[in-house]
Design an enzyme around this catalytic site. Structure first.
Site, PDB file in Angstrom:
ATOM      1  N   LYS A 293       0.859  -1.191   0.000  1.00  0.00           N
ATOM      2  CA  LYS A 293       0.000   0.000   0.000  1.00  0.00           C
ATOM      3  C   LYS A 293       0.885   1.227   0.000  1.00  0.00           C
ATOM      4  O   LYS A 293       2.030   1.170   0.471  1.00  0.00           O
ATOM      5  CB  LYS A 293      -0.872   0.006   1.266  1.00  0.00           C
TER       6      LYS A 293
HETATM    7  P1  NAD Z   1     -13.907   7.762  -2.355  1.00  0.00           P
HETATM    8  O1  NAD Z   1     -12.971   8.836  -1.991  1.00  0.00           O
HETATM    9  O2  NAD Z   1     -14.331   7.582  -3.761  1.00  0.00           O
HETATM   10  O3  NAD Z   1     -15.259   7.899  -1.478  1.00  0.00           O
HETATM   11  C1  NAD Z   1     -15.273   8.074  -0.103  1.00  0.00           C
HETATM   12  C2  NAD Z   1     -16.650   8.597   0.312  1.00  0.00           C
HETATM   13  O4  NAD Z   1     -16.735   8.637   1.739  1.00  0.00           O
HETATM   14  C3  NAD Z   1     -16.979   9.999  -0.170  1.00  0.00           C
HETATM   15  O5  NAD Z   1     -18.331  10.031  -0.607  1.00  0.00           O
HETATM   16  C4  NAD Z   1     -16.852  10.853   1.100  1.00  0.00           C
HETATM   17  O6  NAD Z   1     -17.697  12.019   1.054  1.00  0.00           O
HETATM   18  C5  NAD Z   1     -17.328   9.863   2.136  1.00  0.00           C
HETATM   19  N1  NAD Z   1     -16.933  10.134   3.511  1.00  0.00           N
HETATM   20  C6  NAD Z   1     -15.736  10.526   4.007  1.00  0.00           C
HETATM   21  N2  NAD Z   1     -15.803  10.636   5.346  1.00  0.00           N
HETATM   22  C7  NAD Z   1     -17.062  10.276   5.709  1.00  0.00           C
HETATM   23  C8  NAD Z   1     -17.760  10.177   6.941  1.00  0.00           C
HETATM   24  N3  NAD Z   1     -17.156  10.443   8.088  1.00  0.00           N
HETATM   25  N4  NAD Z   1     -19.047   9.767   6.925  1.00  0.00           N
HETATM   26  C9  NAD Z   1     -19.669   9.476   5.784  1.00  0.00           C
HETATM   27  N5  NAD Z   1     -19.073   9.569   4.582  1.00  0.00           N
HETATM   28  C10 NAD Z   1     -17.790   9.965   4.544  1.00  0.00           C
HETATM   29  O7  NAD Z   1     -13.241   6.418  -1.788  1.00  0.00           O
HETATM   30  P2  NAD Z   1     -13.518   4.922  -2.240  1.00  0.00           P
HETATM   31  O8  NAD Z   1     -12.539   4.540  -3.282  1.00  0.00           O
HETATM   32  O9  NAD Z   1     -14.974   4.734  -2.481  1.00  0.00           O
HETATM   33  O10 NAD Z   1     -13.070   4.138  -0.923  1.00  0.00           O
HETATM   34  C11 NAD Z   1     -13.938   4.030   0.208  1.00  0.00           C
HETATM   35  C12 NAD Z   1     -13.396   2.956   1.136  1.00  0.00           C
HETATM   36  O11 NAD Z   1     -13.324   1.720   0.434  1.00  0.00           O
HETATM   37  C13 NAD Z   1     -11.975   3.177   1.690  1.00  0.00           C
HETATM   38  O12 NAD Z   1     -11.919   2.640   2.985  1.00  0.00           O
HETATM   39  C14 NAD Z   1     -11.103   2.364   0.746  1.00  0.00           C
HETATM   40  O13 NAD Z   1      -9.890   1.961   1.345  1.00  0.00           O
HETATM   41  C15 NAD Z   1     -12.010   1.173   0.518  1.00  0.00           C
HETATM   42  N6  NAD Z   1     -11.702   0.424  -0.697  1.00  0.00           N
HETATM   43  C16 NAD Z   1     -11.725   1.024  -1.915  1.00  0.00           C
HETATM   44  C17 NAD Z   1     -11.453   0.284  -3.047  1.00  0.00           C
HETATM   45  C18 NAD Z   1     -11.546   0.885  -4.422  1.00  0.00           C
HETATM   46  O14 NAD Z   1     -11.366   0.129  -5.408  1.00  0.00           O
HETATM   47  N7  NAD Z   1     -11.829   2.165  -4.565  1.00  0.00           N
HETATM   48  C19 NAD Z   1     -11.123  -1.073  -2.929  1.00  0.00           C
HETATM   49  C20 NAD Z   1     -11.119  -1.667  -1.674  1.00  0.00           C
HETATM   50  C21 NAD Z   1     -11.424  -0.900  -0.551  1.00  0.00           C
END
Ligand code: NAD
Length: 417
Positions: free
Chosen positions: A104
């Site tokens: 990571k």
């Molecule tokens: P992103 O930045 O696209 O979206 C994150 C969302 O969370 C946004 O809508 C933001 O407004 C919201 N947010 C932030 N703080 C918040 C809070 N306190 N309460 C409610 N909403 C809140 O990110 P993403 O890529 O969708 O990733 C989200 C999670 O999924 C992370 O933990 C990431 O590690 C995990 N993840 C992502 C992927 C991927 O392929 N993108 C894969 C595995 C895991």
């Protein structure tokens, strides 16, 4: 590493290692990352001055194949958080049966405060510092929070310029025009929905009309909501960084997603009946809860107040160690699909992208989604079978299964020298 995220992940590993009586020599090696890189990244800002921001890449374990994991740009990212996520990646790739390890990366910056050029210069400098330790057979970054396909394109181009030839295999999550895979953007959210569908079958629950709450409406949250809606569920509660939103009849999900994409959040969306707090969304009276925002959102108090039947962890590490204790006690009421299973769709399609790139042979979106569904279903069934056999909770079973695979490979390879 003196960091609460890493310590929590390491403590969870130690607990699982004890339950499974893991070989002590293997355990000593797996509880720490293989390598950590700390980089001071100098960035020339638009007004001419130079900012220096901390950047990290942690390579946790590559026993099963090249290190694999996203790069996160966030103002509060730490080396410990990156190390914790790198360890989770090792378990995730092993759980899905992928020939990859875990890594990571991150840069401590709020990317929304950078101009496009500043972001590009920062990404290219970070890449150039890592050029000797990443690569298609070594360590393959991907997008995570705060990064996207454009970031991957800059990394790929910088790495290729330094090597002297095009190296698309150095990253996944690339734009389609430079060798990205169809279906990669949607993959994590879709994968979350596939595991929920399997859990519903397992629990003999019909998904039609089931209520869903989604915390975080970004990449993972929106695509999970879209797919669950297509499967017949209604999305009644959503939150994002600005607040919580309710529509008891169910949101028009495609319209909500289009609004969030255009405005960055759901504030002001006409389909919202009432606003609420972000915590209210987590504790809403729904059948399915998908936390898809940041880490450690569900503490003991929230865990005690959850009302869902299925909790599918779209985010990485959304539950605190105390919250996890409560979830263990409530495992008969709340069926947990742990993060390394629920959100593994992204790395699975990243693997498809890497394979397609190495073969220079590209699949249709239909083929990608079919293969993704097959792998997610297989992993889900393996976990529930293993969980019943071992009589442990879902999180412990998922980790045990994954750690067992890495441990077996480590023992087969032995220790050099
Ligand atoms: P992103 O930045 O696209 O979206 C994150 C969302 O969370 C946004 O809508 C933001 O407004 C919201 N947010 C932030 N703080 C918040 C809070 N306190 N309460 C409610 N909403 C809140 O990110 P993403 O890529 O969708 O990733 C989200 C999670 O999924 C992370 O933990 C990431 O590690 C995990 N993840 C992502 C992927 C991927 O392929 N993108 C894969 C595995 C895991």
């Amino acid at each position: 590493m003196n960091d609460s995220h890493f310590q929590a992940t390491q403590a969870q590993f130690d607990e699982v290692a004890e339950v499974m009586s893991l070989d002590m020599n293997v355990s000593r090696r797996l509880r720490v990352p293989d390598r950590c890189f700390i980089i001071s990244v100098p960035v020339r800002m638009e007004d001419g001055h130079v900012e220096v921001v901390p950047g990290y890449r942690v390579q946790h374990n590559d026993t099963l194949g090249p290190f694999k994991g996203g790069i996160r740009y966030a103002p509060d990212v730490t080396l410990g958080e990156v190390a914790s996520l790198a360890m989770l990646m090792t378990w995730k790739t092993a759980l899905m049966g992928l020939p990859l390890g875990g890594g990571k990366g991150g840069i401590r910056i709020d990317p929304s405060k950078l101009s496009r050029l500043e972001n590009q210069r920062m990404t290219r400098r970070y890449t150039s510092e890592l050029v000797g330790v990443i690569g298609p057979n070594v360590d393959i970054p991907a997008p995570d929070m705060g990064t996207n396909g454009q970031t991957m394109a800059w990394i790929m181009d910088t790495y290729s310029q330094m090597k002297g030839y095009a190296c698309p295999g150095v990253v996944t999550g690339k734009p389609i025009s430079i060798g990205g895979s169809l279906g990669r953007v949607e993959a994590t959210g879709r994968g979350v929905a596939y595991t929920i569908a399997e859990a519903a079958k397992y629990l003999e629950m019909d998904l039609t009309g089931k209520k869903v709450a989604v915390q975080g409406f970004g990449n993972v949250g929106t695509h999970a909501a879209l797919k669950l809606n297509k499967m017949g569920c209604i999305v009644t509660h959503v939150s994002d960084v600005k607040g919580g939103y309710i529509n008891t009849k169910g949101f028009d999900v495609p319209a909500a997603v289009a609004y969030a994409e255009a405005h960055g959040n759901l504030k002001g969306f006409e389909g919202v009946q009432n606003e609420c707090s972000q915590k209210d969304v987590l504790c809403a009276p729904v059948d399915i809860l998908v936390p898809a925002a940041t880490a450690h959102q569900i503490n003991a108090e929230v865990a005690m107040n959850l009302k869902c039947r299925i909790l599918a962890e779209g985010a990485n590490n959304p539950v605190t160690p105390d919250g996890n204790k409560v979830l263990k006690e409530r495992q008969k009421e709340i069926f947990l699909i742990p993060d390394i299973l629920a959100n593994a769709g992204g790395v699975t399609v990243s693997y498809f992208e890497w394979v397609q790139g190495l073969q220079n042979f590209f699949w249709s979106a239909k083929e990608v989604n079919k293969e993704l569904s097959k792998i997610m279903t297989k992993a889900f069934l393996e976990v529930v079978t293993y969980q019943k056999e071992k009589g442990v909770d879902m999180r412990t079973a998922t980790s045990m299964l994954a750690i067992n695979r890495v441990a077996a490979a480590m023992l087969a390879r032995g220790l050099y020298p």
